[in-house]
Design an enzyme around this catalytic site. Structure first.
Site, PDB file in Angstrom:
ATOM      1  N   GLN A  47       0.823  -1.207   0.000  1.00  0.00           N
ATOM      2  CA  GLN A  47       0.000   0.000   0.000  1.00  0.00           C
ATOM      3  C   GLN A  47       0.862   1.265   0.000  1.00  0.00           C
ATOM      4  OE1 GLN A  47      -2.879   1.087   3.295  1.00  0.00           O
ATOM      5  NE2 GLN A  47      -3.849  -0.762   2.555  1.00  0.00           N
ATOM      6  N   PRO A  74      -5.402  -5.660   5.163  1.00  0.00           N
ATOM      7  CA  PRO A  74      -6.073  -6.458   4.128  1.00  0.00           C
ATOM      8  C   PRO A  74      -5.389  -7.827   4.008  1.00  0.00           C
ATOM      9  CG  PRO A  74      -5.367  -4.298   3.273  1.00  0.00           C
ATOM     10  CD  PRO A  74      -4.729  -4.468   4.611  1.00  0.00           C
ATOM     11  N   TYR A 237     -13.333  -0.933   3.435  1.00  0.00           N
ATOM     12  CA  TYR A 237     -11.876  -1.084   3.479  1.00  0.00           C
ATOM     13  C   TYR A 237     -11.190  -0.586   2.220  1.00  0.00           C
ATOM     14  CZ  TYR A 237     -13.110  -3.700   7.541  1.00  0.00           C
ATOM     15  OH  TYR A 237     -13.627  -4.036   8.767  1.00  0.00           O
ATOM     16  N   LEU A 238     -11.957  -0.449   1.134  1.00  0.00           N
ATOM     17  CA  LEU A 238     -11.339   0.041  -0.096  1.00  0.00           C
ATOM     18  C   LEU A 238     -11.288   1.565  -0.119  1.00  0.00           C
ATOM     19  CD1 LEU A 238     -10.043  -0.994  -2.711  1.00  0.00           C
ATOM     20  CD2 LEU A 238     -12.260  -0.747  -3.823  1.00  0.00           C
ATOM     21  N   ASP A 240     -10.360   4.054   1.846  1.00  0.00           N
ATOM     22  CA  ASP A 240      -9.141   4.789   2.195  1.00  0.00           C
ATOM     23  C   ASP A 240      -7.954   4.402   1.320  1.00  0.00           C
ATOM     24  OD1 ASP A 240      -7.277   2.830   4.153  1.00  0.00           O
ATOM     25  OD2 ASP A 240      -9.403   2.343   4.153  1.00  0.00           O
ATOM     26  N   GLN A 241      -8.013   3.195   0.727  1.00  0.00           N
ATOM     27  CA  GLN A 241      -6.893   2.747  -0.110  1.00  0.00           C
ATOM     28  C   GLN A 241      -6.868   3.451  -1.475  1.00  0.00           C
ATOM     29  OE1 GLN A 241      -5.941  -1.567   0.036  1.00  0.00           O
ATOM     30  NE2 GLN A 241      -7.740  -1.761   1.325  1.00  0.00           N
ATOM     31  N   HIS A 263     -10.080   6.002   8.865  1.00  0.00           N
ATOM     32  CA  HIS A 263      -8.916   5.793   7.980  1.00  0.00           C
ATOM     33  C   HIS A 263      -8.996   6.725   6.771  1.00  0.00           C
ATOM     34  CE1 HIS A 263      -7.515   2.313  10.108  1.00  0.00           C
ATOM     35  NE2 HIS A 263      -6.780   1.871   9.118  1.00  0.00           N
TER      36      HIS A 263
END
Length: 309
Positions: A47, A74, A237-238, A240-241, A263
């Site tokens: 990441q 993840p 969860y996606l 902030d990525q 996040h």
């Protein structure tokens, strides 16, 4: 790792330090190895390094060692099955080769990530959720754990999803990780829902000592179902990525999300501070989202250009 990727200087990066000074130089491609020496997550190493090597002078090969399926990060399956196809919409490709899987507490996993640099990143527009067309996944055991555990996790997850989604076949494969491709013992599950517009959502869970297999499967299923309720185009969860990539892209990006996580708020804060990108977060105005907690995150990217290409 980032210091080494760019021949930078790093001071104060030790345990107990309250301040670090990082002075980056030119980002170089080539082969780099980063080893957490624990079950520290290879996915988090990926990441942090990926946005950098996209702007390197030549292709990169990252040898990342540690945990591949670890808590608080993840799972590598999420990175490959959910993060990868979506992040590639920014206009680049990468290859992720899972050599060995590693689990808490031993680690010992290794993945090799290969990618070529880009001139610029394209903005993305993920605002049309579509409808769920398939649900699939894998439930794994590694090391000394019996295969029955994988089957039980899968079966419990399928039963849980069936209660809410009756018209789709749920295909969760139980897997025994081959002895030569996994270090230590572990079990877990990831379940993915795919929509008609190519959106991907996941729920996942890892086994812990003393937690029965059914509970692990149900936890993953409930996480997936929760992520399908909020009407967004990405799961919790996606969100902030994608922020760093949106900040660097050339143009306006938009993603539709459920409740904005801490996040994501943190990532936006630093992307605005450091990269001077501009973000707007607002409640979705679509009729179908009226009753839901749905937001649009919009970003005017800075149009970062690779000086080496």
């Amino acid at each position: 790792m980032i210091r080494d990727l760019c021949d930078g200087r790093l001071e104060g990066a030790e345990i107990g330090s309250t301040e670090i000074t990082f002075t980056p130089e030119k980002i170089k491609g080539g082969i780099h190895t980063a080893d957490t020496k624990t079950a520290g997550s290879v996915c988090l190493l990926m990441q942090v390094s990926m946005p950098c090597v996209l702007f390197a002078a030549s292709p990169s090969e990252l040898h990342l060692k540690g945990g591949t399926n670890a808590e608080m990060a993840p799972q590598i399956d999420y990175t490959v099955m959910v993060f990868k196809p979506i992040v590639e919409k920014f206009g680049f490709r990468f290859n992720c080769d899972i050599k060995t899987r590693g689990y808490y507490p031993k680690g010992g996993g290794e993945v090799i990530v290969r990618m070529s640099p880009v001139k610029q990143l394209n903005p993305i527009n993920l605002t049309d959720r579509g409808c769920v067309t398939k649900i699939y996944g894998r439930a794994f055991v590694a090391g000394v754990l019996p295969f029955k555990v994988a089957k039980d996790m899968a079966a419990a997850a399928v039963r849980c999803i069936r209660k809410e989604i009756r018209d789709l076949y749920v295909n969760i494969q139980p897997v025994q990780e081959p002895k030569d491709q996994a270090f230590g013992n572990g079990n877990g599950i990831i379940i993915i829902a795919e929509t008609s517009t190519g959106c991907l959502f996941a729920g996942s869970s890892l086994g812990k000592r003393g937690v029965n297999a059914d509970k692990v499967g149900i936890e993953a299923a409930e996480m997936l179902l929760a992520n399908l309720r909020h009407g967004g185009t990405v799961d919790e969860y996606l969100q902030d990525q994608l922020i760093v990539f949106m900040a660097l892209a050339n143009g306006v990006s938009r993603i539709k999300t459920g409740p904005v996580t801490l996040h994501t708020q943190t990532a936006i804060h630093f992307a605005e501070q450091i990269a001077k990108a501009k973000f707007i977060v607002k409640k979705s105005e679509d009729e179908e989202d009226a009753s839901k907690d749905t937001y649009i995150i919009e970003c005017q990217g800075i149009g970062m250009t690779n000086p080496n290409l």
